[in-house]
Design a protein around this motif. Structure first.
Motif, PDB file in Angstrom:
ATOM      1  N   LEU A  88       0.858  -1.188   0.000  1.00 47.42           N
ATOM      2  CA  LEU A  88       0.000   0.000   0.000  1.00 47.42           C
ATOM      3  C   LEU A  88       0.893   1.237   0.000  1.00 47.42           C
ATOM      4  O   LEU A  88       1.657   1.459   0.942  1.00 47.42           O
ATOM      5  N   VAL A  89       0.800   2.011  -1.076  1.00 52.13           N
ATOM      6  CA  VAL A  89       1.606   3.219  -1.234  1.00 52.13           C
ATOM      7  C   VAL A  89       0.706   4.427  -1.002  1.00 52.13           C
ATOM      8  O   VAL A  89      -0.389   4.508  -1.568  1.00 52.13           O
ATOM      9  N   HIS A  90       1.164   5.364  -0.178  1.00 52.45           N
ATOM     10  CA  HIS A  90       0.317   6.504   0.182  1.00 52.45           C
ATOM     11  C   HIS A  90       1.072   7.812  -0.004  1.00 52.45           C
ATOM     12  O   HIS A  90       2.249   7.916   0.345  1.00 52.45           O
ATOM     13  N   ILE A  91       0.379   8.814  -0.556  1.00 53.36           N
ATOM     14  CA  ILE A  91       0.943  10.151  -0.671  1.00 53.36           C
ATOM     15  C   ILE A  91       0.421  11.003   0.472  1.00 53.36           C
ATOM     16  O   ILE A  91      -0.788  11.089   0.705  1.00 53.36           O
ATOM     17  N   SER A  92       1.334  11.623   1.194  1.00 48.56           N
ATOM     18  CA  SER A  92       0.969  12.475   2.319  1.00 48.56           C
ATOM     19  C   SER A  92       1.606  13.855   2.111  1.00 48.56           C
ATOM     20  O   SER A  92       2.043  14.184   1.008  1.00 48.56           O
ATOM     21  N   ILE A  93       1.618  14.657   3.150  1.00 48.10           N
ATOM     22  CA  ILE A  93       2.053  16.050   3.041  1.00 48.10           C
ATOM     23  C   ILE A  93       3.168  16.332   4.045  1.00 48.10           C
ATOM     24  O   ILE A  93       3.080  15.938   5.211  1.00 48.10           O
ATOM     25  N   VAL A  94       4.193  17.027   3.608  1.00 49.98           N
ATOM     26  CA  VAL A  94       5.256  17.455   4.514  1.00 49.98           C
ATOM     27  C   VAL A  94       4.654  18.327   5.619  1.00 49.98           C
ATOM     28  O   VAL A  94       3.890  19.250   5.351  1.00 49.98           O
ATOM     29  N   GLY A  95       4.995  18.006   6.858  1.00 49.41           N
ATOM     30  CA  GLY A  95       4.564  18.826   7.979  1.00 49.41           C
ATOM     31  C   GLY A  95       3.314  18.358   8.692  1.00 49.41           C
ATOM     32  O   GLY A  95       2.865  19.020   9.629  1.00 49.41           O
ATOM     33  N   VAL A  96       2.757  17.206   8.297  1.00 44.77           N
ATOM     34  CA  VAL A  96       1.530  16.754   8.954  1.00 44.77           C
ATOM     35  C   VAL A  96       1.745  16.466  10.438  1.00 44.77           C
ATOM     36  O   VAL A  96       0.795  16.492  11.229  1.00 44.77           O
ATOM     37  N   ASP A  97       2.992  16.223  10.822  1.00 46.75           N
ATOM     38  CA  ASP A  97       3.303  15.969  12.227  1.00 46.75           C
ATOM     39  C   ASP A  97       3.844  17.208  12.941  1.00 46.75           C
ATOM     40  O   ASP A  97       4.166  17.148  14.129  1.00 46.75           O
ATOM     41  N   GLY A 118      -0.781  -3.867   8.962  1.00 48.53           N
ATOM     42  CA  GLY A 118      -0.323  -5.225   8.731  1.00 48.53           C
ATOM     43  C   GLY A 118      -0.002  -5.503   7.275  1.00 48.53           C
ATOM     44  O   GLY A 118       0.435  -6.601   6.920  1.00 48.53           O
ATOM     45  N   ILE A 119      -0.195  -4.503   6.415  1.00 48.85           N
ATOM     46  CA  ILE A 119       0.137  -4.599   4.988  1.00 48.85           C
ATOM     47  C   ILE A 119       1.485  -3.915   4.768  1.00 48.85           C
ATOM     48  O   ILE A 119       1.794  -2.923   5.430  1.00 48.85           O
ATOM     49  N   GLY A 120       2.275  -4.440   3.846  1.00 44.98           N
ATOM     50  CA  GLY A 120       3.506  -3.748   3.483  1.00 44.98           C
ATOM     51  C   GLY A 120       3.181  -2.360   2.968  1.00 44.98           C
ATOM     52  O   GLY A 120       2.244  -2.194   2.174  1.00 44.98           O
ATOM     53  N   TRP A 121       3.936  -1.349   3.405  1.00 45.42           N
ATOM     54  CA  TRP A 121       3.547   0.019   3.061  1.00 45.42           C
ATOM     55  C   TRP A 121       4.737   0.908   2.711  1.00 45.42           C
ATOM     56  O   TRP A 121       5.878   0.652   3.115  1.00 45.42           O
ATOM     57  N   SER A 122       4.416   1.947   1.953  1.00 49.05           N
ATOM     58  CA  SER A 122       5.354   3.026   1.641  1.00 49.05           C
ATOM     59  C   SER A 122       4.590   4.340   1.747  1.00 49.05           C
ATOM     60  O   SER A 122       3.476   4.442   1.225  1.00 49.05           O
ATOM     61  N   VAL A 123       5.181   5.332   2.403  1.00 49.00           N
ATOM     62  CA  VAL A 123       4.548   6.646   2.532  1.00 49.00           C
ATOM     63  C   VAL A 123       5.532   7.710   2.065  1.00 49.00           C
ATOM     64  O   VAL A 123       6.669   7.771   2.531  1.00 49.00           O
ATOM     65  N   LEU A 124       5.072   8.525   1.134  1.00 45.34           N
ATOM     66  CA  LEU A 124       5.845   9.666   0.645  1.00 45.34           C
ATOM     67  C   LEU A 124       5.135  10.947   1.048  1.00 45.34           C
ATOM     68  O   LEU A 124       3.950  11.120   0.772  1.00 45.34           O
ATOM     69  N   ARG A 125       5.853  11.832   1.702  1.00 44.62           N
ATOM     70  CA  ARG A 125       5.330  13.166   1.989  1.00 44.62           C
ATOM     71  C   ARG A 125       5.935  14.146   0.998  1.00 44.62           C
ATOM     72  O   ARG A 125       7.139  14.152   0.772  1.00 44.62           O
TER      73      ARG A 125
END
Length: 259
Positions: A88-97, A118-125
């Motif tokens: 599961l690949v997800h696009i996020s935003i810089v600074g959400v934290d 529980g799924i293999g994942w990748s997140v790009l901000r």
């Protein structure tokens, strides 16, 4: 090649990801609220979503809305687990934290749901797209005076470059949280607004207005910026030139600023 589902696959980013994945030979399913045969509202979930993810190896989650993102992600994760999706690949935003902005809090919550799925994942901000900045400036410039939050900078990035990065992540193994992706320049909002006014030939006074609140302080302090990951190459002026063809000449009074 693998079977990849792209949520929000008709949107600004999603359609570019779809194009790149298909060009690389992947079988791609486009999911959005109106795209047949996978017309699904993720906020509702249901059998149509289960059918969309059946037989899918990887999901690229580009769909997003001001309300309901967490619910949509929960439905997507449930369906993905049931279908045995591997990545599961997800696009996020810089600074959400770092910036306590309501939409950012929701995006951070989605990240956590994915990490705990529980799924293999990748997140790009990524930092803000050029398109989004122009949408904001279009709204602000409807008034005779263009009002900007004082002291805020931005680092817009070319959406095509983000699409390239996401497509690369989708074609690979789960990578976890990858390095943030920022545009090539950290600029004041005023300088970006002036570039927009010049490109569109609009005459507006530009006024910087101090605001208040934790979210404003977060943006003013640069929590949404990634100066050490300024890996994008396309500048805001290059984007404006493509979109507006140079615009009209700057007219007398268009350079006036009040801080």
């Amino acid at each position: 090649m693998s079977t990849i589902l792209v949520t929000g696959g008709t949107g600004t980013l999603g359609r570019l990801v779809v194009e790149r994945l298909r060009a690389d030979g992947h079988e791609v399913r486009v999911l959005s609220r109106h795209a047949q045969p996978y017309a699904v509202d993720l906020r509702e979930g249901g059998g149509a979503l289960d059918a969309a993810v059946s037989g899918v190896d990887t999901i690229v989650h580009c769909a997003s809305s001001p309300k309901g993102d967490e619910q949509a992600a929960a439905h997507l994760i449930r369906a993905a687990r049931g279908a045995g999706v591997a990545h599961l690949v997800h696009i996020s935003i810089v600074g959400v934290d770092r910036v306590p902005f309501r939409y950012y809090r929701s995006k951070l919550a989605v990240e956590r749901l994915i990490e705990e799925s529980g799924i293999g994942w990748s997140v790009l901000r990524a930092t803000q797209f050029h398109d989004l900045l122009v949408m904001l400036l279009q709204v602000l410039s409807k008034l005779p005076v263009l009002l900007l939050p004082a002291g805020v900078r931005d680092q817009p990035v070319e959406v095509d470059e983000v699409a390239d990065r996401l497509a690369g992540l989708a074609a690979g193994a789960p990578a976890g949280r990858v390095e943030d992706m920022g545009g090539p320049e950290v600029r004041t909002l005023e300088s970006l607004a002036r570039a927009y006014l010049k490109a569109t030939g609009r005459r507006r006074a530009v006024v910087n207005v101090p605001l208040w609140g934790a979210a404003y302080r977060g943006f003013r302090d640069g929590g949404h910026l990634a100066p050490r990951q300024a890996v994008g190459t396309g500048t805001f002026e290059e984007y404006l030139a493509r979109r507006y063809g140079g615009g009209g000449p700057a007219r007398k009074g268009s350079e006036r600023s009040t801080s």
